[in-house]
Design an enzyme around this catalytic site. Structure first.
Site, mmCIF file in Angstrom:
data_model
loop_
_atom_site.group_PDB
_atom_site.id
_atom_site.type_symbol
_atom_site.label_atom_id
_atom_site.label_comp_id
_atom_site.label_asym_id
_atom_site.label_seq_id
_atom_site.Cartn_x
_atom_site.Cartn_y
_atom_site.Cartn_z
ATOM 1 N N SER A 150 0.724 -1.159 0.010
ATOM 2 C CA SER A 150 0.097 -0.069 -0.001
ATOM 3 C C SER A 150 0.854 1.392 0.092
ATOM 4 C CB SER A 150 -0.867 0.138 1.198
ATOM 5 O OG SER A 150 -1.485 1.290 1.551
ATOM 6 N N TYR A 163 -2.047 -0.613 10.539
ATOM 7 C CA TYR A 163 -2.054 -1.213 9.081
ATOM 8 C C TYR A 163 -0.486 -0.817 8.544
ATOM 9 C CZ TYR A 163 -3.710 -1.215 4.289
ATOM 10 O OH TYR A 163 -3.843 -1.457 3.013
HETATM 11 N N1 NAP Z 1 -8.744 -0.563 -0.986
HETATM 12 C C1 NAP Z 1 -7.756 0.238 -0.792
HETATM 13 O O1 NAP Z 1 -7.679 1.483 -0.852
HETATM 14 C C2 NAP Z 1 -6.326 -0.324 -0.795
HETATM 15 C C3 NAP Z 1 -5.186 0.525 -0.695
HETATM 16 C C4 NAP Z 1 -3.931 -0.117 -0.699
HETATM 17 C C5 NAP Z 1 -3.787 -1.400 -0.243
HETATM 18 N N2 NAP Z 1 -4.891 -2.377 -0.368
HETATM 19 C C6 NAP Z 1 -4.554 -3.651 -0.238
HETATM 20 O O2 NAP Z 1 -5.220 -4.404 -1.128
HETATM 21 C C7 NAP Z 1 -5.397 -5.791 -0.678
HETATM 22 C C8 NAP Z 1 -6.887 -6.079 -0.993
HETATM 23 O O3 NAP Z 1 -7.684 -5.117 -0.349
HETATM 24 P P1 NAP Z 1 -9.164 -4.689 -0.990
HETATM 25 O O4 NAP Z 1 -9.498 -3.318 -0.597
HETATM 26 O O5 NAP Z 1 -9.583 -5.415 -2.182
HETATM 27 O O6 NAP Z 1 -10.118 -5.297 0.596
HETATM 28 P P2 NAP Z 1 -11.207 -6.371 0.401
HETATM 29 O O7 NAP Z 1 -12.079 -6.164 -0.500
HETATM 30 O O8 NAP Z 1 -11.598 -6.351 1.815
HETATM 31 O O9 NAP Z 1 -10.491 -7.655 0.231
HETATM 32 C C9 NAP Z 1 -9.673 -8.461 1.147
HETATM 33 C C10 NAP Z 1 -9.719 -9.831 0.538
HETATM 34 O O10 NAP Z 1 -8.796 -10.567 1.575
HETATM 35 C C11 NAP Z 1 -9.718 -11.528 2.016
HETATM 36 N N3 NAP Z 1 -9.298 -11.897 3.583
HETATM 37 C C12 NAP Z 1 -9.358 -11.204 4.745
HETATM 38 N N4 NAP Z 1 -8.647 -11.943 5.784
HETATM 39 C C13 NAP Z 1 -8.342 -12.962 5.208
HETATM 40 C C14 NAP Z 1 -7.931 -14.223 5.763
HETATM 41 N N5 NAP Z 1 -7.529 -14.281 7.147
HETATM 42 N N6 NAP Z 1 -7.799 -15.276 4.786
HETATM 43 C C15 NAP Z 1 -8.048 -15.204 3.631
HETATM 44 N N7 NAP Z 1 -8.492 -14.274 2.918
HETATM 45 C C16 NAP Z 1 -8.893 -13.198 3.793
HETATM 46 C C17 NAP Z 1 -11.254 -11.101 2.128
HETATM 47 O O11 NAP Z 1 -12.226 -12.131 2.169
HETATM 48 P P3 NAP Z 1 -12.608 -12.594 3.545
HETATM 49 O O12 NAP Z 1 -12.683 -11.483 4.654
HETATM 50 O O13 NAP Z 1 -13.974 -13.248 3.271
HETATM 51 O O14 NAP Z 1 -11.701 -13.753 3.990
HETATM 52 C C18 NAP Z 1 -11.147 -10.434 0.948
HETATM 53 O O15 NAP Z 1 -11.496 -11.378 -0.209
HETATM 54 C C19 NAP Z 1 -5.352 -5.673 0.754
HETATM 55 O O16 NAP Z 1 -3.906 -6.259 1.048
HETATM 56 C C20 NAP Z 1 -5.156 -4.044 1.064
HETATM 57 O O17 NAP Z 1 -4.468 -4.044 2.326
HETATM 58 C C21 NAP Z 1 -6.227 -1.822 -0.334
#
Ligand code: NAP
Length: 263
Positions: A150, A163
């Protein structure tokens, strides 16, 4: 691969037909959009996340998509799942570690349990997947691992005590992986998104600057892989601003961040 100054840092990935991709943490958000984009390009995809309605909804949604439930915090379960994911794919060409958790936390709500959870999911979860797939990738001397960090990992931001450090560690980890795996012919990329509208960020109570859709994020990631980039960061206007801010001396950096965020 050529090692010239301007040569890509990874083997460029442009043709996804018949390639096998394991997306870990992809039932929603960026990972889910990445699954859709890769399927549209002809890849075969295994999507993992914990058991949920979202994961069940994905199963059977596309002939080239399979689902495999797992919790990345459970090292033994990940070790068992890895050969299953490989068996569902023609080859293991790409593993993307996008499982993540995010709870805003500042000093006023400092909570060790919340911090520990962030390390377990974001950092140790990534290590568990790596431990499960690296022997296979090294043995086949081809393939690519992608770590999702991130821009919050560049330098400290307000309310990111749980985080931010996990993402800084992932950036360091990806750099170390590239250093050692690139000479073996393996690709290593680091995705550093800015704000993307997903369930993860839905809790934010402020206007997120330069907010992107998961589809835009997925397109940026595919474009980065096609160029053979190591770091894939987006949207550029936002990520470059944070990179530039991050070069400032402490006093200037803190003054600007406090002014911009109102912290
Ligand atoms: N959205 C943003 O603005 C942003 C910015 C920078 C970085 N990121 C990074 O991008 C990545 C994806 O995030 P996102 O924004 O797409 O969020 P998201 O929609 O909440 O996706 C997170 C995914 O991880 C899974 N997950 C969470 N805990 C888990 C566990 N213990 N075991 C297996 N799967 C797990 C969730 O499914 P379940 O909870 O159902 O398991 C979901 O499929 C993350 O690493 C996040 O830190 C996001």
């Amino acid at each position: 691969m050529a090692m010239g100054l301007w040569a890509p840092l990874n083997p460029p990935l442009r043709d996804w037909h018949g390639r096998g991709v394991w997306l870990v943490g992809a039932s929603t958000g960026i990972g889910r959009a990445l699954a859709d984009a890769l399927l549209a390009q002809g890849a075969q995809v295994v999507v993992s996340a914990r058991p949920s309605a979202a994961l069940v909804g994905l199963a059977g949604s596309h002939p080239a998509l399979r689902t495999l439930a797992l919790d990345v915090t459970d090292a033994a379960a990940v070790a068992l799942a890895a050969p299953q994911a490989q068996a569902l794919l023609p080859r293991l060409d790409m593993v993307v570690m996008c499982a993540g958790t995010y709870t805003p936390m500042g000093v006023s709500d400092f909570d060790l349990a919340v911090i520990r959870r962030h390390w377990e999911v974001n950092y140790l979860g990534t290590l568990h997947v790596l431990a499960a797939v690296l022997p296979r990738l090294r043995a086949q001397a081809s393939g690519h691992v992608c770590v999702v960090g991130s821009v919050a990992g560049y330098r400290a931001l307000p309310k990111a005590l749980a985080y931010g450090p996990t993402k800084a560690a992932l950036i360091h980890l990806a750099q170390g992986l590239h250093l050692e795996l690139a000479p073996l012919g393996l690709g290593v990329s680091l995705v550093n998104p800015g704000f993307v509208a997903t369930p993860l960020t839905a809790q934010n109570d402020f206007t997120m600057p330069a907010l992107q859709t998961p589809t835009q994020a997925a397109q940026a990631i595919l474009a980065g892989w096609a160029r053979g980039d190591f770091e894939i960061h987006f949207p550029r206007r936002f990520s470059y601003t944070l990179k530039a801010l991050g070069c400032l001396p402490m006093r200037g950096y803190e003054a600007l961040v406090r002014r911009i965020t109102g912290a």
